[in-house]
Design a protein around this motif. Structure first.
Motif, PDB file in Angstrom:
ATOM      1  N   UNK A  66      49.503 -11.312  57.274  1.00  0.00           N
ATOM      2  CA  UNK A  66      49.106 -10.848  58.378  1.00  0.00           C
ATOM      3  C   UNK A  66      50.249  -9.826  59.163  1.00  0.00           C
ATOM      4  N   UNK A  67      51.159 -10.619  59.434  1.00  0.00           N
ATOM      5  CA  UNK A  67      52.286 -10.152  60.016  1.00  0.00           C
ATOM      6  C   UNK A  67      52.850  -8.643  59.219  1.00  0.00           C
ATOM      7  N   UNK A  68      52.978  -8.823  57.953  1.00  0.00           N
ATOM      8  CA  UNK A  68      53.221  -7.665  57.259  1.00  0.00           C
ATOM      9  C   UNK A  68      52.227  -6.599  57.164  1.00  0.00           C
ATOM     10  N   UNK A  69      51.011  -6.960  57.340  1.00  0.00           N
ATOM     11  CA  UNK A  69      50.013  -5.944  57.459  1.00  0.00           C
ATOM     12  C   UNK A  69      50.165  -5.210  58.668  1.00  0.00           C
ATOM     13  N   UNK A  70      50.410  -5.764  59.680  1.00  0.00           N
ATOM     14  CA  UNK A  70      50.667  -5.156  61.045  1.00  0.00           C
ATOM     15  C   UNK A  70      51.872  -4.205  61.431  1.00  0.00           C
ATOM     16  N   UNK A  71      52.902  -4.793  60.633  1.00  0.00           N
ATOM     17  CA  UNK A  71      54.390  -4.038  60.294  1.00  0.00           C
ATOM     18  C   UNK A  71      54.041  -2.651  59.695  1.00  0.00           C
ATOM     19  N   UNK A  72      53.265  -2.993  58.794  1.00  0.00           N
ATOM     20  CA  UNK A  72      52.831  -1.718  57.680  1.00  0.00           C
ATOM     21  C   UNK A  72      52.195  -0.578  58.642  1.00  0.00           C
ATOM     22  N   UNK A  73      51.210  -1.101  59.224  1.00  0.00           N
ATOM     23  CA  UNK A  73      50.360  -0.285  60.278  1.00  0.00           C
ATOM     24  C   UNK A  73      51.389   0.638  61.203  1.00  0.00           C
ATOM     25  N   UNK A  74      52.220  -0.022  61.730  1.00  0.00           N
ATOM     26  CA  UNK A  74      53.144   0.769  62.577  1.00  0.00           C
ATOM     27  C   UNK A  74      54.335   1.221  61.875  1.00  0.00           C
ATOM     28  N   UNK A  75      54.358   0.870  60.579  1.00  0.00           N
ATOM     29  CA  UNK A  75      55.584   1.656  59.744  1.00  0.00           C
ATOM     30  C   UNK A  75      57.048   1.090  59.992  1.00  0.00           C
ATOM     31  N   UNK A  87      59.496  -2.293  56.040  1.00  0.00           N
ATOM     32  CA  UNK A  87      60.786  -2.605  55.466  1.00  0.00           C
ATOM     33  C   UNK A  87      62.046  -3.075  56.047  1.00  0.00           C
ATOM     34  N   UNK A  88      61.762  -3.382  57.554  1.00  0.00           N
ATOM     35  CA  UNK A  88      62.627  -3.936  58.266  1.00  0.00           C
ATOM     36  C   UNK A  88      62.495  -5.588  58.505  1.00  0.00           C
ATOM     37  N   UNK A  89      61.260  -5.947  57.927  1.00  0.00           N
ATOM     38  CA  UNK A  89      60.994  -7.184  58.086  1.00  0.00           C
ATOM     39  C   UNK A  89      61.814  -8.308  58.135  1.00  0.00           C
ATOM     40  N   UNK A  90      62.850  -8.425  57.166  1.00  0.00           N
ATOM     41  CA  UNK A  90      63.928  -9.366  56.958  1.00  0.00           C
ATOM     42  C   UNK A  90      65.038  -9.181  57.849  1.00  0.00           C
ATOM     43  N   UNK A  91      65.277  -8.247  58.833  1.00  0.00           N
ATOM     44  CA  UNK A  91      66.184  -8.109  59.622  1.00  0.00           C
ATOM     45  C   UNK A  91      66.273  -8.474  60.911  1.00  0.00           C
ATOM     46  N   UNK A  92      67.206  -9.106  61.371  1.00  0.00           N
ATOM     47  CA  UNK A  92      67.311  -9.464  62.692  1.00  0.00           C
ATOM     48  C   UNK A  92      66.859  -8.421  63.839  1.00  0.00           C
ATOM     49  N   UNK A  93      66.009  -8.873  64.512  1.00  0.00           N
ATOM     50  CA  UNK A  93      65.558  -8.116  65.655  1.00  0.00           C
ATOM     51  C   UNK A  93      66.453  -7.343  66.648  1.00  0.00           C
ATOM     52  N   UNK A  94      67.624  -7.971  66.859  1.00  0.00           N
ATOM     53  CA  UNK A  94      68.748  -7.224  67.686  1.00  0.00           C
ATOM     54  C   UNK A  94      69.618  -6.323  66.814  1.00  0.00           C
ATOM     55  N   UNK A 120      62.872  -0.775  67.685  1.00  0.00           N
ATOM     56  CA  UNK A 120      62.646  -2.091  68.291  1.00  0.00           C
ATOM     57  C   UNK A 120      61.710  -1.842  69.403  1.00  0.00           C
ATOM     58  N   UNK A 121      61.480  -0.720  69.760  1.00  0.00           N
ATOM     59  CA  UNK A 121      60.210  -0.194  70.490  1.00  0.00           C
ATOM     60  C   UNK A 121      58.813  -0.542  69.691  1.00  0.00           C
ATOM     61  N   UNK A 122      59.080  -0.039  68.593  1.00  0.00           N
ATOM     62  CA  UNK A 122      57.892   0.025  67.616  1.00  0.00           C
ATOM     63  C   UNK A 122      57.372  -1.470  67.716  1.00  0.00           C
ATOM     64  N   UNK A 123      58.506  -2.363  67.241  1.00  0.00           N
ATOM     65  CA  UNK A 123      58.180  -3.793  66.974  1.00  0.00           C
ATOM     66  C   UNK A 123      57.475  -4.311  68.247  1.00  0.00           C
ATOM     67  N   UNK A 124      58.088  -3.899  69.546  1.00  0.00           N
ATOM     68  CA  UNK A 124      57.550  -4.336  70.836  1.00  0.00           C
ATOM     69  C   UNK A 124      56.098  -3.903  70.774  1.00  0.00           C
ATOM     70  N   UNK A 125      55.735  -2.962  70.438  1.00  0.00           N
ATOM     71  CA  UNK A 125      54.262  -2.424  70.373  1.00  0.00           C
ATOM     72  C   UNK A 125      53.476  -3.289  69.334  1.00  0.00           C
ATOM     73  N   UNK A 126      54.064  -3.368  68.307  1.00  0.00           N
ATOM     74  CA  UNK A 126      53.428  -4.111  67.064  1.00  0.00           C
ATOM     75  C   UNK A 126      52.956  -5.686  67.574  1.00  0.00           C
ATOM     76  N   UNK A 127      54.136  -6.082  68.399  1.00  0.00           N
ATOM     77  CA  UNK A 127      53.647  -7.457  68.822  1.00  0.00           C
ATOM     78  C   UNK A 127      52.717  -7.753  69.963  1.00  0.00           C
ATOM     79  N   UNK A 128      52.532  -6.551  70.643  1.00  0.00           N
ATOM     80  CA  UNK A 128      51.303  -6.491  71.580  1.00  0.00           C
ATOM     81  C   UNK A 128      50.167  -6.585  70.806  1.00  0.00           C
TER      82      UNK A 128
END
Lengths: 247, 287, 331
Positions: free
Chosen positions: A125-134, A137-144, A151-159
């Motif tokens: 499910x996580x990957x699916x949403x990450x795919x949606x926002x594009x 490919x960064x899934x395994x990287x540290x968020x910082x 990061x802004x996109x990830x923030x959006x995806x988390x919402x």
């Protein structure tokens, strides 16, 4: 029935009235932008709508249900989600884990206690949403460690993980380069197809380009409301806000 | 009559608690550090005094030893506490606790574990007679000095510009630099003043409770309670908290002498339940 | 298979299974049992500190309560003939006390949280120290015996050691399971960004309360084992210095950056404390100064140093630099 029905909303901080008797109906579709000079009370309205602050007076109905004074975690369950002015992530986790935290909230209690965090369902499910926002490919990287735009996109995806039908975005463009702005604008457009979006934003190009309607706040009260065309032509808005912006 | 004299004892005790807790509270308010070493400054005050007063005389020693304690406070801030600013609260708590344990043991090495007694000064070792109540002059003397200390601290924060910076600093650390002051210097000053007051309180209480290595730990825990009851960083709150705790401890002996130690905590529980920031607490940096 | 061999827990289990047969140190069998119960204590505590970021100074109280619960239930309830029940009583009382405190302070943050846990510890100490009828007051309770357990004579130190070892294995596996579960990830999210957690729908007060209760249960279990080990219970065991010890042991090992930190930390801490205190009367001087030195120079503990070495080359994958994990400015 309207999405939000706000009646007489008031919030004071000591002597300062941040939100002054705001009454407002918000319809179910489209993009609504809230603008106004600094200190007009835009973020306060967001905080009131999402339960971070308790109003001193007034009522907030969401789809006819009273959500006044509920806590953030309860309000999320009504289908409202928000992002923050400053990107708000779990800095020590990977991008994927950031998403998982939200996704597994929706699992049953028993699953949450006994399932491994890296379970298959949450990962997919996580990957699916990450795919949606594009940013899959960064899934395994540290968020910082990822670039600011991502990061802004990830923030959006988390919402998005709570599958909200209303998304409140607090200055989504803050601190972004022109290229990144375009990317976020397109993303917001895409997201608005299936849900209501309410924005607070200083970037007037975005606001006038994307919004279906605009709400202008001034000194904690509503100054004007209308389509971008109407707002641009409104004289009191010109003098209170846009005039200053131009000078 | 027993009740009245216990009540008065409670007030005197409360004033001492308030004077000690004040420094603890201000450091916590401005720096966000739970300073366990505050208790040891109380002990240091008494031991410095014990070492000095026979050679330099009572009153000079009473001024000199708190100054030495203030110096200790300065060193502790520079060498130890500043390392933990902005970190998890357990860091500040543990690093100062460690220092306290070490210093207590050092005192034990030098002076031995036994309680040593200091006599009340000759100018205040009689009794005062109010009607049919006899009351110790020395306790009244303590009350007067402690009240003076608290009053000075209060005037200092309420009436001076520097005091305004202290208060602003508790609300928001960034305000300090906005007002043109250095946050680090402010933290040092608060620490030094707090240590001075704790040191003087240690001297004052020495003739009544004796001088022993564990005396600081014994006063630190009531300070905790006083601060939580009164509200962090509030001087009037600390005074009220101190008096409440002092009177509770003193009068409590009439009700349940064995459990008198835990009564202030129950009082605190009730206060914090209804007023999470304490009686006079304001919004502050540690929230 | 390879994965199992690389598991640090397996190696820890292997080493401690051979403890009684080690040269020299193996003859201090009760030290071995003490180490094992400390591992349980510190691992359980780290669910609060390392996982959830709760600055608890109340775990000494839960440990002490476990200890008293075991002693009292042995002496009063079970007529001097029980082994498992006192241990269960310790777990239950430890967890119950933690639940009570955790519920009261679940919405508190940082300094307030820490101060209220200190106050709670003081109350428990006051009660244990004064309530002569139940706790034996200053004199404490003694005369707790270790009976037979499934026919095994627990009064034999080596048999008791292996019992502790078994408990440790079970607890370590459970605690690691918890910290790697969805629940564990949620706890981490509460530590790293409580505001965001709330906006993902988490009732963070409830999570803090739950983890505090679980952690208190482990502390109570460790306390009960300690009671059986020393065959007594004194008010000293729930003084706040005990709370200080467990926090210190956890930080020394690097509990904030590694799951195994608390084990390493309490191993060193307990051995050093026993060693120095038997060699020098004024050992508390070194003991206190060690707090200052460790926290000043190695705030992320031993595992922190190891991890920092590994993280020297800039890499995108995996954990954030160890330094960032504890040296965060409070908001």
């Amino acid at each position: 029935m309207n999405l939000f029905s706000i009646q007489g909303l008031t919030k004071r901080f000591d002597a300062l009235v941040a939100t002054n008797d705001v009454s407002l109906e918000i319809e179910r579709e489209g993009i609504l932008s809230i603008i106004g000079p600094n200190g007009a009370g835009k973020t306060t309205v967001f905080n009131l709508l999402t339960g971070l602050l308790k109003p001193d007076a007034g009522k907030i109905l969401y789809k006819g249900e009273d959500i006044t004074g509920k806590k953030p975690y309860q309000i999320i369950r009504h289908g409202i989600a928000r992002s923050f002015q400053v990107v708000s992530l779990f800095e020590e986790m990977t991008v994927l884990d950031n998403m998982r935290v939200g996704i597994q909230r929706n699992l049953g209690l028993m699953n949450r206690m006994f399932l491994e965090a890296s379970n298959k369902a949450a990962t997919e499910k996580s990957l699916e949403l990450l795919e949606l926002v594009g940013i899959a490919p960064l899934a395994d990287h540290g968020a910082s460690h990822i670039p600011h735009g991502d990061r802004k996109v990830l923030d959006l995806a988390m919402s998005l993980v709570s599958e909200p039908d209303t998304l409140l975005l607090d200055e989504p463009m803050a601190g972004l380069s022109p290229v990144e702005r375009l990317r976020i604008t397109n993303l917001i457009r895409k997201l608005s197809e299936t849900r209501k979006i309410i924005l607070v934003e200083h970037d007037m190009d975005l606001v006038f380009g994307i919004s279906d309607s605009i709400l202008v706040l001034h000194h904690g009260a509503i100054l004007a409301r209308g389509t971008p065309r109407e707002i641009a032509a409104n004289e009191s808005v010109q003098s209170a806000y846009l005039g200053k912006e131009a000078s | 009559m027993l009740e009245l004299s216990l009540f008065l004892n409670g007030i005197v005790l409360g004033l001492i608690y308030a004077a000690v807790a004040l420094g603890f509270s201000l450091v916590l308010g401005v720096s966000g550090v739970i300073n366990f070493s505050h208790g040891i400054t109380f002990t240091f005050g008494a031991y410095f005094f014990l070492t000095m007063f026979k050679t330099v005389g009572y009153i000079p020693a009473m001024i000199l030893s708190p100054l030495c304690v203030a110096l200790v406070g300065f060193i502790v801030e520079r060498l130890i506490i500043r390392r933990v600013y902005g970190q998890d609260p357990l860091f500040g708590l543990l690093i100062t606790l460690g220092f306290t344990i070490a210093m207590e043991e050092l005192i034990r090495m030098i002076y031995g574990p036994a309680t040593q007694n200091i006599n009340a000064p000759s100018f205040a070792n009689g009794v005062v007679i109010f009607g049919d109540l006899l009351y110790s002059q020395y306790r009244l003397f303590i009350a007067a000095v402690a009240t003076l200390m608290i009053a000075f601290a209060w005037i200092f924060t309420e009436k001076t510009r520097f005091g305004a910076v202290v208060k602003a600093g508790m609300f928001d650390n960034e305000m300090v630099s906005a007002l043109g002051h250095n946050l680090y210097r402010l933290r040092v000053v608060i620490m030094v003043v707090g240590s001075f007051m704790a040191g003087l309180s240690g001297i004052l209480s020495a003739p009544i409770w004796g001088v022993k290595p564990g005396m600081g730990a014994a006063i630190l825990m009531p300070s905790f309670v006083v601060v939580l009851i009164g509200g962090l960083g509030s001087i009037p709150g600390t005074l009220i908290g101190g008096l409440l705790v002092g009177v509770t401890l003193s009068m409590g002996t009439l009700v349940a002498p064995r459990f008198v130690d835990i009564m202030p905590y129950l009082l605190m529980g009730v206060v914090v339940y209804f007023r999470p920031r304490g009686l006079m607490g304001q919004h502050n940096i540690v929230e | 298979m390879n994965k199992i061999l690389k598991d640090p827990l397996l190696w820890i289990f292997l080493i401690f299974s051979a403890y009684p047969f080690m040269p020299y140190i193996g003859s201090f069998i009760s030290l071995g049992s003490e180490l094992l119960l400390w591992f349980v204590f510190a691992l359980g505590f780290n669910l609060c500190l390392g996982q959830t970021g709760l600055p608890s100074f109340g775990h000494g109280a839960f440990f002490g309560m476990g200890s008293y619960a075991a002693a009292i239930s042995f002496l009063r309830l079970f007529n001097h003939d029980a082994f498992v029940m006192p241990i269960l009583a310790g777990i239950v009382l430890g967890a119950a006390a933690a639940a009570l405190l955790g519920w009261l302070i679940r919405e508190k943050k940082g300094v307030y949280f820490a101060m209220l846990t200190v106050a709670f510890t003081q109350v428990c100490f006051g009660i244990a120290f004064r309530w002569d009828e139940v706790t034996g007051g200053e004199a404490g309770l003694s005369g707790v015996l270790r009976g037979a357990f499934f026919g095994l004579p627990m009064n034999n130190p080596i048999v008791f050691y292996y019992f502790c070892f078994l408990v440790f294995i079970v607890c370590a596996v459970i605690i690691r399971k918890i910290s790697r579960s969805c629940f564990g990830l949620s706890l981490q999210s509460v530590r790293q960004n409580p505001l965001r957690s709330q906006y993902l729908g988490y009732n963070i007060g409830l999570y803090k309360f739950s983890v505090y209760t679980i952690s208190g249960g482990f502390a109570g279990l460790a306390g009960a084992l300690y009671c059986l080990l020393t065959q007594s219970a004194y008010a000293d065991v729930l003084d706040w210095s005990k709370s200080g010890d467990v926090v210190m042991a956890t930080l020394l090992g690097g509990g904030t950056v590694s799951f195994y930190g608390p084990i390493l930390g309490s191993l060193i801490f307990v051995i050093c404390k026993n060693l120095i205190s038997s060699m020098w009367v004024h050992w508390a001087l070194l003991y206190g100064l060690s707090f200052v030195i460790i926290l000043s120079f190695f705030p992320t503990g031993l595992m922190g140093i190891v991890k920092k070495k590994r993280n020297l080359e800039p890499r995108l994958r995996g954990n954030a630099p160890a330094q960032e994990q504890t040296r965060r400015e409070e908001p």
